[in-house]
Design a protein around this motif. Structure first.
Motif, mmCIF file in Angstrom:
data_model
loop_
_atom_site.group_PDB
_atom_site.id
_atom_site.type_symbol
_atom_site.label_atom_id
_atom_site.label_comp_id
_atom_site.label_asym_id
_atom_site.label_seq_id
_atom_site.Cartn_x
_atom_site.Cartn_y
_atom_site.Cartn_z
ATOM 1 N N TYR C 27 46.846 39.707 23.559
ATOM 2 C CA TYR C 27 45.774 40.310 23.041
ATOM 3 C C TYR C 27 44.480 39.958 23.545
ATOM 4 N N PHE C 28 43.479 40.665 23.525
ATOM 5 C CA PHE C 28 41.993 40.079 23.948
ATOM 6 C C PHE C 28 41.435 40.378 22.643
ATOM 7 N N ASP C 29 41.086 39.035 21.883
ATOM 8 C CA ASP C 29 40.725 39.161 20.604
ATOM 9 C C ASP C 29 41.506 40.260 19.782
ATOM 10 N N SER C 30 41.018 41.202 19.471
ATOM 11 C CA SER C 30 42.099 42.510 18.733
ATOM 12 C C SER C 30 42.412 43.316 19.560
ATOM 13 N N LEU C 31 41.853 43.439 20.595
ATOM 14 C CA LEU C 31 42.462 44.570 21.602
ATOM 15 C C LEU C 31 43.851 44.129 22.118
ATOM 16 N N ARG C 32 45.089 45.099 21.900
ATOM 17 C CA ARG C 32 46.101 44.937 22.598
ATOM 18 C C ARG C 32 46.316 45.259 23.629
ATOM 19 N N ALA C 33 46.274 44.649 24.742
ATOM 20 C CA ALA C 33 46.117 44.922 26.277
ATOM 21 C C ALA C 33 47.644 44.942 26.677
ATOM 22 N N VAL C 34 48.622 44.218 26.243
ATOM 23 C CA VAL C 34 50.086 44.203 26.771
ATOM 24 C C VAL C 34 50.839 44.088 25.352
ATOM 25 N N GLY C 51 50.615 53.504 35.625
ATOM 26 C CA GLY C 51 50.000 53.649 34.458
ATOM 27 C C GLY C 51 48.338 54.117 34.546
ATOM 28 N N PRO C 52 48.041 54.996 33.413
ATOM 29 C CA PRO C 52 46.608 55.412 33.442
ATOM 30 C C PRO C 52 45.876 54.175 33.668
ATOM 31 N N ASN C 53 44.317 54.285 33.690
ATOM 32 C CA ASN C 53 43.358 53.247 33.556
ATOM 33 C C ASN C 53 43.337 52.532 32.441
ATOM 34 N N GLY C 54 43.394 51.256 32.136
ATOM 35 C CA GLY C 54 43.367 50.490 31.257
ATOM 36 C C GLY C 54 44.696 50.235 30.635
ATOM 37 N N ALA C 55 45.729 50.708 31.286
ATOM 38 C CA ALA C 55 47.081 50.528 30.454
ATOM 39 C C ALA C 55 47.343 49.071 30.392
ATOM 40 N N GLY C 56 46.946 48.320 31.274
ATOM 41 C CA GLY C 56 47.316 46.760 31.022
ATOM 42 C C GLY C 56 47.790 46.255 32.274
ATOM 43 N N LYS C 57 47.933 46.894 33.435
ATOM 44 C CA LYS C 57 48.784 46.658 34.630
ATOM 45 C C LYS C 57 48.422 45.471 35.192
ATOM 46 N N THR C 58 46.926 45.314 35.530
ATOM 47 C CA THR C 58 46.501 44.033 36.127
ATOM 48 C C THR C 58 46.390 43.056 34.962
ATOM 49 N N THR C 59 46.448 43.266 33.663
ATOM 50 C CA THR C 59 46.644 42.044 32.830
ATOM 51 C C THR C 59 48.119 41.410 32.797
ATOM 52 N N VAL C 60 49.071 42.567 33.201
ATOM 53 C CA VAL C 60 50.401 41.670 33.512
ATOM 54 C C VAL C 60 50.337 40.731 34.634
ATOM 55 N N VAL C 67 46.533 33.506 34.592
ATOM 56 C CA VAL C 67 45.214 33.558 34.397
ATOM 57 C C VAL C 67 44.900 33.543 33.012
ATOM 58 N N TYR C 68 45.784 34.151 32.219
ATOM 59 C CA TYR C 68 45.750 34.100 30.684
ATOM 60 C C TYR C 68 47.057 33.537 30.210
ATOM 61 N N ARG C 69 46.826 32.956 29.158
ATOM 62 C CA ARG C 69 48.075 32.629 28.406
ATOM 63 C C ARG C 69 48.882 33.808 27.472
ATOM 64 N N PHE C 99 44.261 41.135 44.712
ATOM 65 C CA PHE C 99 43.348 41.513 43.573
ATOM 66 C C PHE C 99 42.858 42.807 43.696
ATOM 67 N N GLN C 100 42.866 43.690 42.647
ATOM 68 C CA GLN C 100 42.381 44.850 42.509
ATOM 69 C C GLN C 100 40.920 45.342 43.207
ATOM 70 N N ASN C 101 39.953 44.272 42.666
ATOM 71 C CA ASN C 101 38.595 44.157 43.695
ATOM 72 C C ASN C 101 38.704 43.089 44.188
ATOM 73 N N ASP C 191 48.071 44.280 43.712
ATOM 74 C CA ASP C 191 47.198 45.136 42.713
ATOM 75 C C ASP C 191 46.312 46.141 43.558
ATOM 76 N N GLU C 192 46.877 47.458 43.364
ATOM 77 C CA GLU C 192 46.225 48.590 44.034
ATOM 78 C C GLU C 192 46.001 48.278 45.384
ATOM 79 N N PRO C 193 47.014 48.062 46.306
ATOM 80 C CA PRO C 193 46.583 47.635 47.603
ATOM 81 C C PRO C 193 45.926 48.766 48.515
ATOM 82 N N GLU C 224 49.859 50.562 41.648
ATOM 83 C CA GLU C 224 49.146 51.589 42.407
ATOM 84 C C GLU C 224 49.139 52.928 41.945
ATOM 85 N N HIS C 225 48.009 53.495 42.065
ATOM 86 C CA HIS C 225 47.438 54.838 41.457
ATOM 87 C C HIS C 225 47.962 55.643 42.445
ATOM 88 N N ARG C 226 48.058 55.419 43.641
ATOM 89 C CA ARG C 226 48.047 56.480 44.710
ATOM 90 C C ARG C 226 49.689 56.775 44.764
HETATM 91 N N1 LIG Z 1 39.052 39.673 30.303
HETATM 92 C C1 LIG Z 1 39.157 40.669 29.358
HETATM 93 N N2 LIG Z 1 38.685 40.458 28.348
HETATM 94 C C2 LIG Z 1 38.608 41.500 27.275
HETATM 95 N N3 LIG Z 1 39.509 42.696 27.341
HETATM 96 C C3 LIG Z 1 40.183 43.054 28.844
HETATM 97 C C4 LIG Z 1 40.004 41.870 29.827
HETATM 98 N N4 LIG Z 1 40.755 42.068 30.785
HETATM 99 C C5 LIG Z 1 41.167 43.404 30.608
HETATM 100 N N5 LIG Z 1 40.819 43.920 29.407
HETATM 101 C C6 LIG Z 1 40.973 45.287 28.652
HETATM 102 O O1 LIG Z 1 42.500 45.216 28.654
HETATM 103 C C7 LIG Z 1 43.064 46.597 29.073
HETATM 104 C C8 LIG Z 1 43.742 46.424 30.098
HETATM 105 O O2 LIG Z 1 43.151 46.128 31.147
HETATM 106 P P1 LIG Z 1 43.670 46.136 32.689
HETATM 107 O O3 LIG Z 1 42.750 45.590 33.621
HETATM 108 O O4 LIG Z 1 45.068 45.078 32.624
HETATM 109 O O5 LIG Z 1 44.184 47.614 32.912
HETATM 110 P P2 LIG Z 1 44.629 48.112 34.263
HETATM 111 O O6 LIG Z 1 45.808 48.930 33.853
HETATM 112 O O7 LIG Z 1 44.913 47.314 35.393
HETATM 113 O O8 LIG Z 1 43.526 49.505 34.581
HETATM 114 P P3 LIG Z 1 43.184 49.932 36.041
HETATM 115 O O9 LIG Z 1 44.107 50.805 36.265
HETATM 116 O O10 LIG Z 1 41.780 50.710 35.736
HETATM 117 O O11 LIG Z 1 42.994 48.846 36.953
HETATM 118 C C9 LIG Z 1 41.489 47.325 29.222
HETATM 119 O O12 LIG Z 1 41.329 47.923 27.882
HETATM 120 C C10 LIG Z 1 40.562 46.208 29.364
HETATM 121 O O13 LIG Z 1 39.328 46.855 28.872
#
Ligand SMILES: Nc1ncnc2c1ncn2[C@@H]1O[C@H](COP(=O)(O)OP(=O)(O)OP(=O)(O)O)[C@@H](O)[C@H]1O
Ligand SMILES: [Mg+2]
Lengths: 423, 434, 271
Positions: C27-34, C51-60, C67-69, C99-101, C191-193, C224-226
């Protein structure tokens, strides 16, 4: 001969030796009076402090305003050692040297112990190391000094007086620098975690705390001989040109060799992108501590040099305003340029304390600090990257490895069949 | 392959490791015990000498309110340009000196009497004092804007360190230019206060006033409580009202004045025999003016166009620019606000402590900066809370630990707070960023 | 087995597990990222995460590399629990990522970028570098040579002394992979090479990925998105949306999965 001259190491050593000889000759011949000699020593000291700060800020990216705190610690500690020594009291020497050894050993043990755990919080690390250091010095004060103080005193005094004096001075310098290093290590463990701006503020706080403590060495701290805000007098004037030269060259060489090594690259990577560095396997926390401690050791060493040149220490020397000097010097010289720091470091003291002080007309003393910020402003507006940018003279420059002679092959040719390339 | 051997070794080491939680708990307990010990020692000293304690609390609030005025400038400027404006403390010093000149040379504090000789002296005093403060605020705002225009703006595209060095340069310049013999000289100067300072006593505070003040404070508190409950239920309007500056004004002003006057009122009746407190009208005026200025600032930042632009620019400059906000203008306005608050702070500080000097800005400036950081840099309520904390801690440590250590204690507090909560007390709420 | 498609070949299933993620939630605060993310990867596999944008892939990826616990769940790498370890130790255990970026050390040279990743394996200490001991000289030389080999593989050998930030985008992406490889990983997270690459470059990249996998015996887990890249090189794929796994399977299975199509294109696409 031409070959030799092209060898940067050789030219550097040659240049250094020439500088040494020329300055020594000028001093011996009496061309440089005590005042200008003091200016040179002072310049060297400030440059050493600034080099340390450049390592911390310019190379490692941690914005610090705390260098003068460590400069002060080094100065007062080494001065106390020699001050007491010449008054037949070896206690400071024994406590600082053996206390440092004990503290370092204990801290080493603590670190080894903590490495057997994961998820240890920084404050835990700090606490354990702090207790280890305190214990080390406590043991030195309570047991080592009473036990062997007299013996050491007798033993050192048995040496010919010239030699024993030089030895004591050496030990005092080392002791001051080590003490600064230990304090910076303890301070750095928790505070370096804070990240750049907050770290800067905390180090500023450190400088001010040190200043307040120095003002009260005789009341709050138990060091009556430092005489608090009245200033410490009676420090033996032992700093000589060879000592300054040796210490200065040691600082320059250590810093150069450190930066041009794998550790140095790791230090640079923290400046470039801390997160990325962490994620290619660099232990960024220890790199930051390393740079901070080494920088502070330089400052402590410079403090010892300065103290034994001035023969008088006053807390205002380490106050808020002068504590910006190293920062200004490294920004002027160019962040991340040793050459720039060395040039501006000396130049700064020559200008501010030498030329302006001597050659401004009577009554214009106070104008010095009106003109100097204006110069600062102009400089920042005209050349914000510093005089030298990141330029280095050849000896200090990072060596660029030659291209490999083997024909560099474009990707397409290397890759197709995995079998083709033998591992 | 050697790579795998190496990796296996690391892995072995990992496997042998244990969780450091127990160690962390131990150290937390040790730190907590140390904290309790310090509190106990100080608390015991305070309890043994309650009179001094309450007196110091009063003094601490007085100092804290002045710090708050300066701290707000630091926090706003840092919030928007990420610059530690080291010269801010010197703007404060200039504010004090400007009022010195307006009072001693121009007699500005007496202009109402000069124009209308028969005027009510209290009213004349109030108007005169306000004029003096306004004059200092205006001068300092101009000074701050000039500084921004010529020293910081040209460097905005450069790395931040360039602006920081310039700030140090500006600071030195103001200090030492001020120290020149024909400017402010480098001596301590006795400050002619714009109004007469006297020690308050019970007769000056009729119970009626107190009743009204307590009523104000109580009503504000009740309203605030209701709004808070509604706001927590998700009522957006209640949430907005909850942050209304006038309501907060009622709370703060009413509350503080109420408490201060009650103490004064009670002093001779009940407490004087035990505590022997003194409070002066200066104390009340300083707190009152600070609170009023803080509320005005809060109003500006929250409700006016420029305030909204400030918050937007603090959040994201490039985007704000794209949205048509003149970021340069907004930054200049921020500096003007910051400078004017520092100017007012300078007048109040000089009034309170009666002596001015060309280096007087350094230490209060640093302390206010510390306050801003402790409160959470970028946050207005944070700066306020941090300033009161610093004021109290400083004065209390001067009273109960050791006077020379007051600066050291303030900075130790900074380091401790940073270690426990690096973003400061209020640092998280980005909504308050300016 | 948990976190894997059912129908993989027994030959693959027989291999040892390298990465086992179980019930990972963040969770990022109340946002459930994964949420309740489980994946098990065996040695030598090439697995995709889409997965679509914002799915949580990079977070995984961020959770794996410390990077996060995570709020809950476990991540085991070759049986070792990674949660709570600092990032650099995780990397030193044999996980590398890009890294993605792009996050190169932009002001340093290309060669330095790779050398920095070598630092934990430099094999000499502080004293060696300060006194320029023989060990220093030998190890340093060896390090440089190894790094140059990497650069050669990635076609960067002749640009080793260029400033990394000045490279064209495609080369920067390659340099990131080279740098990751220099940490001597056994598991590589990409991450998105292929972000920002044209089809030819993607083809090249695919070959490159295959090549490094065989050459360095890597297990690869990539986001990867491609689709061109994912569908061609991944042995199996996990799909996530809003932090949860919605499908997993061989590329052709995933391609036809209605839930996946819905996640990518919205509900209308199915009707
Ligand atoms: N450091 C952070 N603090 C708060 N919210 C975050 C943070 N990093 C990511 N998020 C949120 O967590 C969700 C998942 O983000 P993530 O970057 O994992 O998506 P993604 O699947 O990699 O998307 P993309 O395909 O655009 O790279 C998104 O809604 C994003 O806004
Ligand atoms: Mg992503």
């Amino acid at each position: 001969m031409r070959q030799l001259l092209r060898n940067t190491n050789f030219t550097f050593i040659l240049g250094a030796v020439l500088v040494f000889i020329v300055v020594q000759a000028l001093i011996s011949l009496g061309v440089l009076n005590a005042y200008w000699q003091g200016i040179i020593f002072w310049g060297a000291a400030i440059t050493m402090v600034s080099l340390g700060l450049n390592l911390i800020y310019g190379f490692n990216g941690q914005f610090s305003l705390g260098q003068f705190g460590f400069y002060a610690i080094g100065a007062y500690a080494s001065a106390d050692i020699t001050y007491r020594w010449v008054r037949n009291d070896p206690s400071a020497l024994v406590v600082v040297i053996f206390g440092s050894i004990l503290a370092l050993a204990l801290m080493f043990g603590v670190s080894a112990f903590l490495r057997r755990f994961y998820g240890v919080a920084t404050l835990t690390k700090f606490l354990f190391n702090f207790l280890a250091a305190v214990l080390g010095f406590f043991l030195a004060v309570r047991f080592v000094n009473p036990a062997i103080g007299k013996v050491i005193y007798a033993a050192l005094n048995a040496l010919p007086s010239g030699i024993s004096q030089q030895l004591i001075f050496f030990l005092a310098l080392v002791g001051g620098a080590t003490l600064a290093g230990i304090v910076s290590y303890l301070f750095g463990i928790p505070v370096l975690e804070l990240g750049s701006d907050y770290f800067g503020i905390a180090t500023l706080g450190f400088t001010i705390i040190v200043k307040v403590l120095l003002d009260n060495t005789d009341t709050i701290l138990p060091f009556p001989e430092m005489k608090g805000a009245r200033g410490m007098v009676g420090i033996p004037k032992w700093t000589t040109w060879p000592w300054v030269f040796i210490c200065f060259m040691a600082v320059v060489l250590v810093m150069r060799n450190l930066i041009h090594s794998s550790t140095g690259r790791a230090i640079l990577s923290v400046r470039e992108d801390e997160r990325a560095a962490e994620l290619v396997g660099i232990d960024t926390a220890s790199q930051k501590i390393l740079a901070f401690v080494v920088g502070s050791v330089f400052a402590g060493l410079a403090g010892g040099i300065r103290a034994h040149d001035l023969a008088f220490l006053h807390p205002t020397t380490f106050g808020f305003l002068p504590s910006f000097n190293p920062l200004i010097i490294i920004v002027f010289g160019g962040l991340g340029s040793m050459t720039g720091t060395i040039i501006t470091g000396f130049f700064w003291i020559f200008l501010l304390e030498g030329l302006l002080r001597l050659y401004l007309p009577e009554g214009f003393e106070t104008w010095r600090f009106v003109v100097y910020p204006l110069v600062l402003l102009l400089m920042m507006l005209l050349r914000p990257q510093g005089l030298m940018g990141r330029y280095e003279i050849a000896f200090l420059r990072r060596p660029l490895p030659p291209l490999r002679v083997k024909e560099a092959s474009p990707v397409q040719e290397v890759i197709p069949q995995a079998g083709e390339v033998t591992a | 392959m050697s790579v795998t051997v190496e990796a296996r070794r690391i892995e072995q080491r990992m496997l042998q490791r244990r969780n450091g939680v127990v160690l962390n708990r131990i150290s937390q307990v040790v730190f907590a015990l140390a904290g309790i010990l310090v509190l106990y020692v100080v608390g015991r000293a305070a309890a043994a000498n309650l009179g001094v304690f309450f007196q110091q609390v009063l003094n601490g609030f007085q100092l804290g309110f002045i710090y708050a005025l300066i701290a707000l400038g630091y926090t706003m400027v840092y919030g928007i340009v990420k610059l530690i404006n080291f010269a801010h403390g010197d703007v404060f010093m200039v504010g004090a000196f400007v009022s010195f000149f307006t009072i001693s040379l121009l007699n500005l504090h007496q202009w109402p009497l000069a124009v209308w000789p028969g005027m009510n002296p209290t009213a004349a005093m109030v108007i005169g004092t306000v004029t003096v403060i306004l004059a200092s605020m205006l001068t300092c705002a101009l000074l701050a804007v000039t500084m921004e225009r010529f020293a910081y703006r040209p460097l905005r595209a450069m790395p931040r360190i360039a602006a920081l060095i310039t700030a140090i340069g500006v600071s030195f310049f103001l200090e030492y230019f001020g120290g020149l013999p024909f400017v402010f000289t480098n001596n301590y100067i006795t400050y002619p206060r714009p109004f007469e300072v006297f020690v308050l006593n019970a007769d000056m505070v009729p119970p009626l006033w107190l009743g009204i003040l307590w009523g104000m404070c109580g009503i504000a508190a009740i309203v605030y409580g209701i709004l808070k409950v509604l706001g927590n239920r998700g009522n957006a309007r209640a949430q907005a009202w909850q942050r209304n500056p006038f309501l907060q004004f009622g709370m703060l002003f009413g509350g503080f004045l109420g408490v201060a006057l009650t103490i004064i009122w009670l002093t001779p009746r009940l407490v004087r025999t035990h505590f022997d407190l003194t409070a002066s009208n200066a104390m009340l005026i300083i707190m009152g003016i600070s609170v009023i200025l803080l509320v005005i600032l809060q109003y500006i930042v929250r409700y006016t166009r420029i305030g909204k632009a400030m918050r937007a620019s603090a959040y994201d400059k490039p985007t704000s620019r794209l949205m048509g906000i003149n970021v340069d203008m907004v930054i200049a306005a921020t500096f003007a606000l910051a400078g004017s608050l520092a100017g007012a702070g300078g007048v109040l500080y000089a009034t309170a402590y009666n002596r001015i000097h060309h280096l007087m800005g350094i230490i209060p400036g640093l302390k206010s900066f510390v306050a801003a950081v402790i409160g959470g840099i970028g946050s207005i309520p944070g700066a306020f809370v941090g300033a009161l904390t610093i004021g109290l801690v400083e004065v209390l440590s001067a009273g109960f630990i050791s006077s020379p250590m007051r600066d050291a204690v303030a900075f130790s507090l900074l380091i401790i707070v940073l270690l426990i909560r690096p973003q400061g007390i209020f640092g998280e709420a980005p909504g308050e960023k300016v | 087995m948990k976190g894997r498609p059912e129908n993989l070949s027994p030959e693959v299933e027989a291999r040892p597990v390298i990465l086992e993620i179980d019930g990972l939630t963040h969770y990022f605060d109340s946002l459930r990222a994964v949420h309740d993310f489980s994946v098990t990867i065996k040695e030598g596999e090439l697995v995709g995460l889409i997965g679509p944008n914002g799915a949580g892939k990079t977070t995984v990826f961020n959770l794996i590399t410390g990077v996060y616990r995570p709020t809950a769940g476990s991540i085991r790498y070759e049986g070792v629990q990674l949660i709570g370890l600092p990032s650099h130790e995780i990397i030193q255990m044999g996980i590398a990522r890009t890294f993605q970026n792009i996050r190169l050390f932009a002001n340093l040279t290309v060669l330095d970028n790779v050398l920095i990743a070598y630092h934990p394996h430099s094999g000499y200490g502080l004293a060696d570098s300060i006194f320029r001991s023989r060990r220093f000289r030998e190890r340093e030389k060896a390090m440089i040579e190894r790094s140059q080999e990497f650069l050669e593989i990635f076609g960067l050998a002749d640009r080793q002394n260029d400033i990394a930030g000045s490279l064209p985008y495609g080369l920067q992406r390659r340099l990131e992979i080279a740098r990751a490889l220099a940490t001597q990983p056994r598991l590589l997270l990409l991450d998105e090479p292929a972000a920002g690459m044209n089809p030819q470059e993607i083809d090249q990249l695919m070959e490159l990925i295959h090549f490094i996998r065989d050459r360095f015996q890597l297990t690869i887990f990539l986001v990867e998105h491609r689709m061109r890249l994912v569908m061609n090189i991944c042995e199996w794929i996990t799909v996530m949306d809003f932090g949860e796994i919605i499908a997993r399977g061989k590329p052709e299975e995933v391609r036809g999965n209605p839930q996946v199509i819905e996640a990518y294109l919205g509900r209308q696409a199915i009707r």
